[in-house]
Design a protein around this motif. Structure first.
Motif, short mmCIF file in Angstrom:
data_model
loop_
_atom_site.label_atom_id
_atom_site.label_comp_id
_atom_site.label_asym_id
_atom_site.label_seq_id
_atom_site.Cartn_x
_atom_site.Cartn_y
_atom_site.Cartn_z
N PHE A 76 0.90 -1.26 -0.04
CA PHE A 76 0.21 0.06 -0.01
C PHE A 76 0.74 1.15 -0.02
O PHE A 76 1.86 1.24 0.46
N ARG A 78 -0.29 4.26 1.60
CA ARG A 78 -0.05 4.94 2.57
C ARG A 78 -0.62 4.01 3.75
O ARG A 78 -1.24 2.90 3.45
N ASP A 80 -2.41 4.50 6.40
CA ASP A 80 -4.03 4.73 6.62
C ASP A 80 -4.81 3.69 5.60
O ASP A 80 -5.71 3.11 6.13
N ASP A 81 -4.23 3.64 4.40
CA ASP A 81 -5.06 2.69 3.49
C ASP A 81 -4.69 1.19 3.82
O ASP A 81 -5.59 0.28 4.00
#
Length: 490
Positions: A76, A78, A80-81
């Motif tokens: 990923f 980020r 957060d993702d």
């Protein structure tokens, strides 16, 4: 009537191999859910598994019951993702489905997200996870505390820790009740492994225990392992650039222990209790004392105690040039010995000590421990072409060998096969000792059936046969084979 999906329409490449033989007939969709879930469990990434939900309505929820979960934050862009993805997968799972494998690699975890990781692990524990692999790294080298739900999980059988974790094992006797395999990996700069608040580990069901890497003294100096079902233990502490002779105090209580593997720079202080069932030991110690090294009394005592503690084994591989002052206890059960000497000046003395104390020895492997590589062989070729550059004639003619006063019993009655690996030849230091030991073994090996000599080729076969034929061989049935092996394969 359901739409027929041609094999080449939408399926990703990892499913085409299964579908392609049916040539347009979508038989895979007709399989039961648990079979489809089992097929998807072989994919190395849960992200790829979830993508199969777009294939058709039939595939929409198959991924929610896949037993193996593999989460990697590097997939990923980020963090957060990544967090949102893991939350979604775990919340969407069928609560009645078991998690067989749960692998979590979160190598950019902020300390404020530790609670999320704890929730994920607790969810896996509630789903009766069997195998758990964890790598959770954070800025500032903050350590993650393993949740109590994991340590009391009754389904967990395999645990691999690949980064720094803390285990509060105040109630050590109740930890990991079903754990059978435990692998603890310490990475670079002590960044990995397990820190125990007590330094003691008690496992009721553990069968295999591995520690790899340099834990550093700030993780533990004293390590105590108690496991009545433990069969194999492997401890590998690579040489630290900050402390070349680091020692640990390690206590092992394992009445079912069969195999012990130790690899470290300097021998730690081992206390082996209830290890009478030990069958095999593989010991590699990086420090090789020279004639100029002072033999410390504590080091000699420590080595003597360790050899005594493993003296019941049947199979022993010893890569360790211990001090000459060390004594070898009786190895009455030993039938196979591999001795790696690294060309130290007194290696033959250590060999004779073992032969004298191993009356039932049947197989002997003598290894110089310096395996030729392509780069090293080029150096050998250069030396052969330029003999006038380096003259070691005087050094190679030095003879340190002193035959023992009496012939070891194993040579007379039991020793059948001998392999000498890395026979160096006339232009190498220690050649005279090497040849005299070879001739001694041939002369006194009464029941010897085969001797195999591996040479790099610098010493012609005919010269070896000429040297060894000067003495009468003790066994009429012995076969001597000389093999030119330029490059060794480990």
């Amino acid at each position: 009537m359901s739409r027929r999906l041609l094999y080449s329409d939408k399926y990703p490449s990892y499913l085409l191999k299964i579908i392609r033989p049916f040539r347009g007939e979508d038989r895979i969709t007709q399989l039961p859910d648990f079979v489809l879930g089992h097929i998807l469990s072989f994919l190395p990434s849960t992200k790829s598994v979830v993508r199969t939900s777009i294939l058709s309505k039939r595939w929409k929820n198959i991924w929610t019951s896949v037993p193996n979960l593999y989460f990697r934050d590097e997939e990923f862009d980020r963090d957060d993702d990544f967090i949102a993805f893991v939350d979604r997968v775990l919340s969407s799972r069928d609560p009645s489905s078991t998690i067989q494998k749960f692998h979590l690699h979160f190598n950019h975890c902020a300390p404020e997200d530790f609670y999320r990781v704890e929730n994920w692990i607790s969810t896996a524990a509630r789903c009766n996870v069997v195998e758990l692999v964890l790598s959770v790294r954070s800025s500032g080298n903050m350590m993650f505390l393993l949740p109590e739900s994991l340590m009391t999980c009754k389904s967990l059988e395999v645990l691999r820790l690949m980064s720094v974790f803390v285990m509060d094992n105040g109630d050590a006797l109740g930890c990991f009740p079903s754990l059978k395999r435990f692998h603890c990996h310490f990475g670079a700069e002590n960044y990995g492994g397990l820190y125990s608040t007590t330094g003691c580990f008690h496992f009721h069901a553990l069968e295999h225990f591995t520690i790899y890497g340099d834990p550093g003294t700030h993780f533990f100096e004293d390590l105590s392992i108690s496991a009545p079902q433990l069969k194999t233990i492997s401890l590998e502490f690579p040489c630290s650039p900050y402390d070349m002779h680091k020692y640990y105090n390690i206590e092992i209580d394992a009445e079912a222990l069969e195999k012990l593997e130790i690899k470290e720079d300097s021998l730690s202080n081992f206390n082996l209790n209830n290890t009478q069932s030990l069958v095999e030991a593989d010991i590699t110690i990086g420090f090789h004392p020279s004639e100029d090294d002072v033999e410390e009394e504590d080091d000699v005592r420590q080595a003597n105690e360790f050899l005594t503690a493993i003296s019941m084994v049947k199979y022993l591989s010893l890569s360790w040039s211990f001090y000459e002052a060390c004594s070898v206890p009786a190895f009455d059960n030993l039938i196979k010995l591999r001795l790696v000497h690294f060309g130290c000046s007194h290696w033959w003395r250590n060999l004779m000590k073992f032969l004298e104390k191993s009356p039932h020895l049947e197989c002997l492997v003598i290894d110089d421990g310096v395996y030729p590589t392509r780069k090293r062989y080029k150096v050998i070729e250069l030396l052969e072409k330029e003999d006038e550059v380096i003259d070691t004639t005087k050094q190679t003619k030095v003879l340190n060998w002193i035959p023992p006063k009496s012939v070891p019993n194993c040579l007379v009655s039991h020793l059948k096969t001998i392999s000498i690996r890395g026979f160096r030849g006339k232009r190498c230091i220690g050649y005279q000792d090497e040849m005299e030991v070879t001739k001694y073994l041939l002369k006194h090996g009464r029941v010897l059936e085969k001797m195999t000599i591996y040479t790099s080729g610098r010493f012609p076969k005919k010269d070896i046969f000429k040297e060894t034929s000067m003495i009468k061989w003790g066994s009429e049935a012995v076969q001597v084979e000389i093999i030119k092996k330029v490059l060794y394969e480990d």
